[in-house]
Scaffold this motif. Structure first.
Motif, PDB file in Angstrom:
ATOM      1  N   GLY A 123       0.936  -1.228  -0.010  1.00  0.00           N
ATOM      2  CA  GLY A 123       0.081   0.083  -0.035  1.00  0.00           C
ATOM      3  C   GLY A 123       0.712   1.234  -0.003  1.00  0.00           C
ATOM      4  O   GLY A 123       0.488   2.142  -0.666  1.00  0.00           O
ATOM      5  N   ILE A 124       2.015   1.226   0.698  1.00  0.00           N
ATOM      6  CA  ILE A 124       2.542   2.470   0.673  1.00  0.00           C
ATOM      7  C   ILE A 124       3.477   2.729  -0.715  1.00  0.00           C
ATOM      8  O   ILE A 124       3.435   3.825  -1.061  1.00  0.00           O
ATOM      9  CB  ILE A 124       4.031   2.114   1.852  1.00  0.00           C
ATOM     10  N   GLY A 125       3.844   1.841  -1.111  1.00  0.00           N
ATOM     11  CA  GLY A 125       4.438   1.701  -2.730  1.00  0.00           C
ATOM     12  C   GLY A 125       3.466   2.205  -3.650  1.00  0.00           C
ATOM     13  O   GLY A 125       4.007   2.974  -4.369  1.00  0.00           O
ATOM     14  N   LEU A 126       2.344   1.758  -3.638  1.00  0.00           N
ATOM     15  CA  LEU A 126       1.299   1.906  -4.472  1.00  0.00           C
ATOM     16  C   LEU A 126       0.765   3.432  -4.360  1.00  0.00           C
ATOM     17  O   LEU A 126       0.802   4.163  -5.407  1.00  0.00           O
ATOM     18  CB  LEU A 126       0.046   1.027  -4.593  1.00  0.00           C
ATOM     19  N   CYS A 127       0.635   3.645  -3.127  1.00  0.00           N
ATOM     20  CA  CYS A 127       0.309   5.270  -3.024  1.00  0.00           C
ATOM     21  C   CYS A 127       1.384   6.119  -3.272  1.00  0.00           C
ATOM     22  O   CYS A 127       1.179   7.328  -3.935  1.00  0.00           O
ATOM     23  CB  CYS A 127      -0.036   5.633  -1.536  1.00  0.00           C
ATOM     24  N   ALA A 128       2.848   5.665  -3.231  1.00  0.00           N
ATOM     25  CA  ALA A 128       3.799   6.479  -3.520  1.00  0.00           C
ATOM     26  C   ALA A 128       3.762   6.626  -5.238  1.00  0.00           C
ATOM     27  O   ALA A 128       4.226   7.629  -5.775  1.00  0.00           O
ATOM     28  CB  ALA A 128       5.024   5.931  -3.070  1.00  0.00           C
ATOM     29  N   VAL A 129       3.500   5.608  -5.899  1.00  0.00           N
ATOM     30  CA  VAL A 129       3.360   5.599  -7.453  1.00  0.00           C
ATOM     31  C   VAL A 129       2.416   6.466  -7.811  1.00  0.00           C
ATOM     32  O   VAL A 129       2.550   7.240  -8.773  1.00  0.00           O
ATOM     33  CB  VAL A 129       3.360   4.189  -7.963  1.00  0.00           C
ATOM     34  N   LEU A 130       1.211   6.428  -7.080  1.00  0.00           N
ATOM     35  CA  LEU A 130      -0.091   7.419  -7.431  1.00  0.00           C
ATOM     36  C   LEU A 130       0.405   8.851  -7.271  1.00  0.00           C
ATOM     37  O   LEU A 130       0.098   9.637  -8.026  1.00  0.00           O
ATOM     38  CB  LEU A 130      -1.109   6.841  -6.570  1.00  0.00           C
ATOM     39  N   THR A 131       1.080   9.183  -6.071  1.00  0.00           N
ATOM     40  CA  THR A 131       1.522  10.624  -5.585  1.00  0.00           C
ATOM     41  C   THR A 131       2.368  10.863  -6.726  1.00  0.00           C
ATOM     42  O   THR A 131       2.507  12.199  -7.119  1.00  0.00           O
ATOM     43  CB  THR A 131       2.359  10.561  -4.363  1.00  0.00           C
ATOM     44  N   PHE A 132       3.253  10.180  -7.287  1.00  0.00           N
ATOM     45  CA  PHE A 132       4.170  10.719  -8.561  1.00  0.00           C
ATOM     46  C   PHE A 132       3.423  10.908  -9.642  1.00  0.00           C
ATOM     47  O   PHE A 132       3.878  11.799 -10.456  1.00  0.00           O
ATOM     48  CB  PHE A 132       5.291   9.408  -8.657  1.00  0.00           C
ATOM     49  N   ALA A 133       2.607  10.073  -9.933  1.00  0.00           N
ATOM     50  CA  ALA A 133       1.754  10.021 -11.154  1.00  0.00           C
ATOM     51  C   ALA A 133       0.882  11.386 -11.139  1.00  0.00           C
ATOM     52  O   ALA A 133       0.890  12.179 -12.183  1.00  0.00           O
ATOM     53  CB  ALA A 133       0.868   8.749 -11.455  1.00  0.00           C
ATOM     54  N   PHE A 134       0.483  11.662 -10.097  1.00  0.00           N
ATOM     55  CA  PHE A 134      -0.474  12.974  -9.973  1.00  0.00           C
ATOM     56  C   PHE A 134       0.346  14.106  -9.905  1.00  0.00           C
ATOM     57  O   PHE A 134       0.137  15.033 -10.662  1.00  0.00           O
ATOM     58  CB  PHE A 134      -1.380  12.786  -8.787  1.00  0.00           C
ATOM     59  N   HIS A 135       1.741  14.075  -9.211  1.00  0.00           N
ATOM     60  CA  HIS A 135       2.467  15.116  -9.238  1.00  0.00           C
ATOM     61  C   HIS A 135       3.051  15.666 -10.575  1.00  0.00           C
ATOM     62  O   HIS A 135       2.918  16.648 -10.995  1.00  0.00           O
ATOM     63  CB  HIS A 135       3.681  14.956  -8.148  1.00  0.00           C
ATOM     64  N   HIS A 136       3.282  14.371 -11.332  1.00  0.00           N
ATOM     65  CA  HIS A 136       3.958  14.740 -12.851  1.00  0.00           C
ATOM     66  C   HIS A 136       2.990  15.164 -13.701  1.00  0.00           C
ATOM     67  O   HIS A 136       3.158  16.504 -14.542  1.00  0.00           O
ATOM     68  CB  HIS A 136       4.315  13.290 -13.315  1.00  0.00           C
ATOM     69  N   TYR A 137       1.704  14.755 -13.343  1.00  0.00           N
ATOM     70  CA  TYR A 137       0.611  15.337 -14.094  1.00  0.00           C
ATOM     71  C   TYR A 137       0.291  16.935 -13.836  1.00  0.00           C
ATOM     72  O   TYR A 137      -0.109  17.652 -14.799  1.00  0.00           O
ATOM     73  CB  TYR A 137      -0.740  14.589 -14.016  1.00  0.00           C
ATOM     74  N   ASP A 138       0.225  16.931 -12.517  1.00  0.00           N
ATOM     75  CA  ASP A 138      -0.118  18.459 -11.824  1.00  0.00           C
ATOM     76  C   ASP A 138       0.955  19.487 -12.427  1.00  0.00           C
ATOM     77  O   ASP A 138       0.679  20.477 -12.810  1.00  0.00           O
ATOM     78  CB  ASP A 138      -0.232  18.426 -10.561  1.00  0.00           C
TER      79      ASP A 138
END
Length: 446
Positions: free
Chosen positions: A130-145
């Motif tokens: 869960g920590i790793g998946l949330c980190a990947v989601l954070t990176f994806a949203f940050h990159h898009y933002d």
């Protein structure tokens, strides 16, 4: 301790056998060769240390390689992965996996103990996943933002929702592992608690719906200046999440407003003002009515001599028999030669229109409104060519000071609570216009 689970890979078997030999040799030197409990504890400690060590080495190696690649290629993706520590968080799953591969070899007497340890380890795996998946989601949203969100839509709430769903699934799976039940059975049982869950997550659900509405209607972005009536919110938006919109007021206080408040009630967003590059000045002055009077041609000439900016306006009116010429129904300069107030209005039009700090592509209006008990309302309406707060206030203050001081040159007075010029039932003599000769045509004063 020669039991080996057939399902375990050959590599794990080899490593475990090697570790067990080391433990047996250590216990033999200590004279505890038949102390199986001690052998299990020491082996388990070695496995935990090995798992943590392998995870740490792999994490450092991957991060080192990534740093080298970023320096060589100057890649934004790699730089953001390092900045958000995405790789480090994903590597957290390595130690529990190593532990699961090696731990079963330590126990040959109690299947209950190994079952409990494996369940704890699998729960740890789920948490790390869960920590790793949330980190990947954070990176994806940050990159898009940063790179794709050109409209600065508030997507933080969507990220919070995605992370919330991930953790709900992780918790359900972890509970299923702990009680040795299928997650599907737990999900079926959750239906009975749906009403309670909706009550618990009411703010999150409303925030998610509000976030979709704000994104779809492009209502507010991070960095916008908003004013929310009924709340002390009056400042710049810091963040937008599922449960709160944080606004930093101009006194540096932080106000938290629920997202649903912004879609259920009206609020004022100054983004349009910022994007236009112009900010409005809308000020009114109360002219003391007894000071308004007719002007003679000589008085007009005297004012033109003291205010050269009026020359073209006065010459144009006299040329056209005091009839204003409107180009296409609109002209920035309007006024009359009949009264000191009409000429003052023309002067203000010229002054504002020629002010380098006033936007010429916006409305410029000097107008008179209905008189009241306090005086005749004179309205100055224009826009500055900057939205910077300090510059705007300086331009507006300079304009107000000029209007207040120059009106006396036209024989006018700004009304104040003590400016009533009534004596013995009649108006007092208004201020004289400098340089204006006294003529018999001037109206008599009481």
């Amino acid at each position: 301790m020669d039991h080996i689970d057939p399902a375990v890979s050959e590599t794990s078997h080899t490593v475990a056998s090697w570790l067990l030999d080391i433990v047996d040799g250590l216990l033999n030197k200590l004279g505890l060769s038949h102390f199986e409990t001690g052998e299990e504890i020491i082996y388990l400690a070695i496995v935990i240390a090995a798992a943590l060590g392998i995870g740490w080495v792999i994490q450092k190696a991957v991060v080192f390689v990534l740093r080298r690649l970023v320096k060589m290629r100057n890649n934004d993706v790699g730089r953001e992965l390092l900045q958000l520590r995405t790789i480090s968080k994903c590597c957290h799953i390595i130690p529990p996996l190593v532990f699961l591969a090696l731990a079963p070899f330590a126990f040959d007497r109690s299947q209950h103990i190994i079952s409990v340890i494996e369940r704890i380890a699998w729960i740890y795996v789920l948490v790390c996943f869960g920590i790793g998946l949330c980190a990947v989601l954070t990176f994806a949203f940050h990159h898009y933002d940063v790179h794709r969100n050109t409209k600065k839509l508030p997507i933080q709430g969507v990220l919070n929702l995605a992370q919330g769903i991930v953790w709900i699934i992780i918790i359900i799976c972890a509970v299923g592992v702990a009680v040795d039940k299928s997650p599907a059975v737990l999900l079926t049982g959750l239906g009975a608690f749906s009403a309670a869950l909706m009550l618990v997550f009411k703010d999150s659900i409303l925030g998610f719906v509000a976030g979709i509405q704000m994104s779809q209607n492009d209502m507010v972005h991070v960095g916008d200046w908003i004013v929310v009536p009924g709340t002390p919110a009056n400042g710049s938006v810091l963040s937008i999440t599922l449960t709160a919109v944080k606004v930093q007021n101009w006194d540096n206080t932080i106000v938290t407003v629920p997202p649903y408040t912004l879609v259920s009630t009206s609020f004022q967003n100054y983004r349009g003002m910022s994007e236009s590059g112009a900010r409005r000045i809308d000020k009114t002055f109360l002219i003391d009515i007894p000071t308004v009077r007719r002007l003679t041609p000589a008085e007009v000439d005297a004012l033109v001599e003291s205010k050269p900016i009026l020359k073209s306006f006065v010459d144009n009116l006299r040329k056209n028999n005091q009839t204003a010429q409107f180009d296409g129904g609109l002209t920035p300069i309007n006024g009359t030669l009949d009264t000191n107030l009409g000429l003052f209005r023309a002067y203000l039009c010229e002054y504002v229109f020629n002010n380098p700090h006033i936007a010429k592509n916006q409305t410029i209006l000097i107008r008179l409104s209905d008189p009241n008990a306090s005086g005749l309302t004179l309205n100055v309406y224009c826009f500055t060519n900057t939205t910077d707060w300090d510059a705007y206030e300086a331009i507006q203050s300079a304009l107000l000071e000029h209007v207040t001081t120059v009106c006396g040159d036209f024989g006018l007075a700004i009304y104040t609570s003590g400016s009533l010029t009534v004596e013995q039932g009649g108006p007092a003599t208004p201020p004289a216009i400098a340089g204006a000769p006294s003529t018999p045509d001037a109206p008599k004063q009481a």
